[in-house]
Design a protein around this motif. Structure first.
Motif, PDB file in Angstrom:
ATOM      1  N   GLY A  40       5.208   2.281  -3.191  1.00  0.00           N
ATOM      2  CA  GLY A  40       4.982   1.977  -4.602  1.00  0.00           C
ATOM      3  C   GLY A  40       6.263   1.659  -5.357  1.00  0.00           C
ATOM      4  N   PRO A  44       4.611  -3.105  -4.454  1.00  0.00           N
ATOM      5  CA  PRO A  44       3.802  -2.627  -5.587  1.00  0.00           C
ATOM      6  C   PRO A  44       2.524  -1.901  -5.179  1.00  0.00           C
ATOM      7  N   ASN A  45       2.551  -1.194  -4.061  1.00  0.00           N
ATOM      8  CA  ASN A  45       1.349  -0.506  -3.602  1.00  0.00           C
ATOM      9  C   ASN A  45       1.775   0.726  -2.815  1.00  0.00           C
ATOM     10  N   SER A  47       0.443   3.151   0.327  1.00  0.00           N
ATOM     11  CA  SER A  47      -0.590   3.169   1.374  1.00  0.00           C
ATOM     12  C   SER A  47      -0.869   4.595   1.805  1.00  0.00           C
ATOM     13  N   GLY A 143       2.793  -5.514   0.997  1.00  0.00           N
ATOM     14  CA  GLY A 143       2.175  -4.676  -0.026  1.00  0.00           C
ATOM     15  C   GLY A 143       0.663  -4.573   0.099  1.00  0.00           C
ATOM     16  N   TYR A 144       0.040  -5.612   0.624  1.00  0.00           N
ATOM     17  CA  TYR A 144      -1.424  -5.618   0.692  1.00  0.00           C
ATOM     18  C   TYR A 144      -1.898  -6.298   1.973  1.00  0.00           C
TER      19      TYR A 144
END
Ligand code: DX5
Ligand code: ZN
Length: 219
Positions: A40, A44-45, A47, A143-144
């Protein structure tokens, strides 16, 4: 059996049935379990972290390929060794003293990998390439899962291959993001020999069969 390694990313697994999905990978033709650790901050994430990795490691029977998308990864190198990582990959963009980081990973007995974001040219690895066991070329922004593949990846793979030939070194070349049966063969032809696939595998009706297909197509 082909020589390209397939590394399903558990980021796309059903976390409510994690043991089931880890065992699915165990029983498949996959070569590695790919674990995506996000903080994060670097990405921007967020997990999952150490307790979840511990649970995965308890059931996994294949090597653990750990992809750290975290700032200042040096803080956790020995932790990931204890958790059972076989390969530990850090991001070039997250390491001020990359040479030191790579030596620390090797000192802990793990294979050392460096990942490059889509905008980072492969030439930045010129003076560290001979120390690496693996180069991870990101084919999406980290990030995704489930993002679309960036076509410029082929150009980067060819440039990396050239650099490796020039230096006479042979690290594994892993591609991560948007990998499917559509691009697997072309990626191998451009120089990849480890393919990560998350949503393509786990969103399919028969993940084990999809892994077998990828293995066959990749060659
Ligand atoms: C992205 C991760 C990938 C991700 C790939 O930041 O590093 O490993 O799980 O997912 P797919 O295959 O869905 O693009
Ligand atoms: Zn990854």
């Amino acid at each position: 059996m082909g020589k390209t390694l397939i590394a399903p990313s558990l980021l796309a697994a059903d976390f409510g049935n994690l043991q089931r999905d880890v065992e699915l990978v165990n029983q498949s033709e996959a070569d590695w379990h790919h674990l995506d650790i996000m903080d994060g901050h670097f990405v921007p994430n967020i997990s999952y972290g150490m307790p979840v990795m511990k649970a995965i490691a308890k059931h996994a029977t294949k090597p653990l390929d750990v992809h750290l998308m975290i700032s200042d990864p040096d803080r956790y190198i020995s932790t990931f060794a204890v958790l059972g990582a076989d390969t530990l990959t850090v991001h070039y963009e997250a390491c001020t003293h990359l040479h030191r980081t790579i030596q620390a990973i090797k000192k802990e007995g793990m294979n050392a990998g460096v990942a490059l974001n889509p905008h980072t040219p492969v030439k930045v690895l010129k003076d560290i390439l001979h120390d690496l066991d693996l180069v991870l070329v990101m084919s999406v922004n980290p990030g995704y899962g489930g993002q679309s593949f960036i076509e410029n990846t082929y150009t980067k793979l060819r440039a990396l291959k050239k650099m490796m030939e020039k230096q006479g070194v042979n690290p594994l070349v892993e591609v991560d993001g948007g990998v499917s049966s559509e691009n697997a063969r072309a990626l191998v032809e451009a120089g990849a020999n480890v393919l990560v696939a998350g949503s393509f595998v786990f969103n399919s009706k028969d993940p084990g069969g999809t892994i077998a297909d990828l293995k066959e197509i990749a060659g």
